[in-house]
Design a protein around this motif. Structure first.
Motif, PDB file in Angstrom:
ATOM      1  N   GLN A 130     -39.858   1.618 -10.219  1.00 46.17           N
ATOM      2  CA  GLN A 130     -40.219   0.540  -9.287  1.00 46.17           C
ATOM      3  C   GLN A 130     -39.003  -0.021  -8.560  1.00 46.17           C
ATOM      4  O   GLN A 130     -39.081  -0.321  -7.362  1.00 46.17           O
ATOM      5  N   ILE A 131     -37.884  -0.153  -9.238  1.00 42.95           N
ATOM      6  CA  ILE A 131     -36.660  -0.639  -8.575  1.00 42.95           C
ATOM      7  C   ILE A 131     -36.202   0.388  -7.541  1.00 42.95           C
ATOM      8  O   ILE A 131     -35.793   0.027  -6.427  1.00 42.95           O
ATOM      9  N   THR A 132     -36.300   1.662  -7.887  1.00 47.21           N
ATOM     10  CA  THR A 132     -35.946   2.726  -6.944  1.00 47.21           C
ATOM     11  C   THR A 132     -36.847   2.671  -5.716  1.00 47.21           C
ATOM     12  O   THR A 132     -36.382   2.831  -4.579  1.00 47.21           O
ATOM     13  N   ILE A 133     -38.136   2.433  -5.930  1.00 48.63           N
ATOM     14  CA  ILE A 133     -39.078   2.327  -4.803  1.00 48.63           C
ATOM     15  C   ILE A 133     -38.662   1.197  -3.864  1.00 48.63           C
ATOM     16  O   ILE A 133     -38.703   1.350  -2.646  1.00 48.63           O
ATOM     17  N   PHE A 134     -38.241   0.058  -4.423  1.00 45.99           N
ATOM     18  CA  PHE A 134     -37.804  -1.049  -3.567  1.00 45.99           C
ATOM     19  C   PHE A 134     -36.675  -0.591  -2.649  1.00 45.99           C
ATOM     20  O   PHE A 134     -36.699  -0.836  -1.432  1.00 45.99           O
TER      21      PHE A 134
END
Length: 176
Positions: A130-134
């Motif tokens: 999820q952090i990578t997606i951001f």
């Protein structure tokens, strides 16, 4: 270690079938068509036997979700909670999509893991995804946080939808 909820359901179904109780499966629920000599006390006792595992998995999920929220709020430049309190729909949609995008793979990890440690490790993977997606979402819209702070709903929807889509793909990738 314990077993995942789906695995425990299969074990219960197999046990009941082996001891001679006819079973029917309706919408994923096990229905014993002839209770015979099973007492209410035995039924409640068997259910409560799994309560510690339920509590352990639930506590792990809540802990991981709280960690995710803290990390996500720390990583993003815009103050999600403050903006949501100010009725900023863009921030709310973005944060909700991200939270659901984290919880969907976490639920998959709970369902498919063989132990609490396994569940926690896959939960950590969901945080990283999820952090990578951001950061990936920021590539085509570099000032997405500024736009969300201004209440631009399109930016919040883009971030929320991308987070949710990434979470669904992450969850599907976790199944065995």
């Amino acid at each position: 270690g314990g077993s995942a909820p789906g695995q425990r359901l299969t074990v219960v179904r197999q046990h009941l079938h082996l001891v001679g109780y006819p079973l029917e499966c309706v919408f994923g629920l096990i229905i014993i068509s002839d209770l015979g000599s099973i007492s209410l006390l035995e039924t409640v006792g068997a259910t409560l036997n799994e309560l510690p595992w339920f509590l352990a998995y639930m506590a792990t999920a809540v802990g991981l979700t709280l960690c995710y929220v803290v990390i996500y709020i720390w990583v993003t430049p815009h103050p999600e909670i403050k903006l949501i309190r100010e009725n900023n729909a863009a921030a709310s949609v973005a944060f909700a999509g991200s939270l659901i995008g984290f919880c969907v793979p976490l639920a998959s990890a709970i369902e498919n893991s063989g132990s609490l440690v396994d569940c926690a490790l896959w939960g950590a993977v969901a945080v990283i995804v999820q952090i990578t997606i951001f950061y990936l979402v920021c590539m085509p819209i570099p000032k997405i946080s500024e736009r969300i702070e201004k209440g631009e709903l399109a930016s919040g929807l883009w971030l929320g939808a991308a987070s949710l889509a990434g979470g669904v793909l992450n969850a599907a990738s976790m199944t065995n």
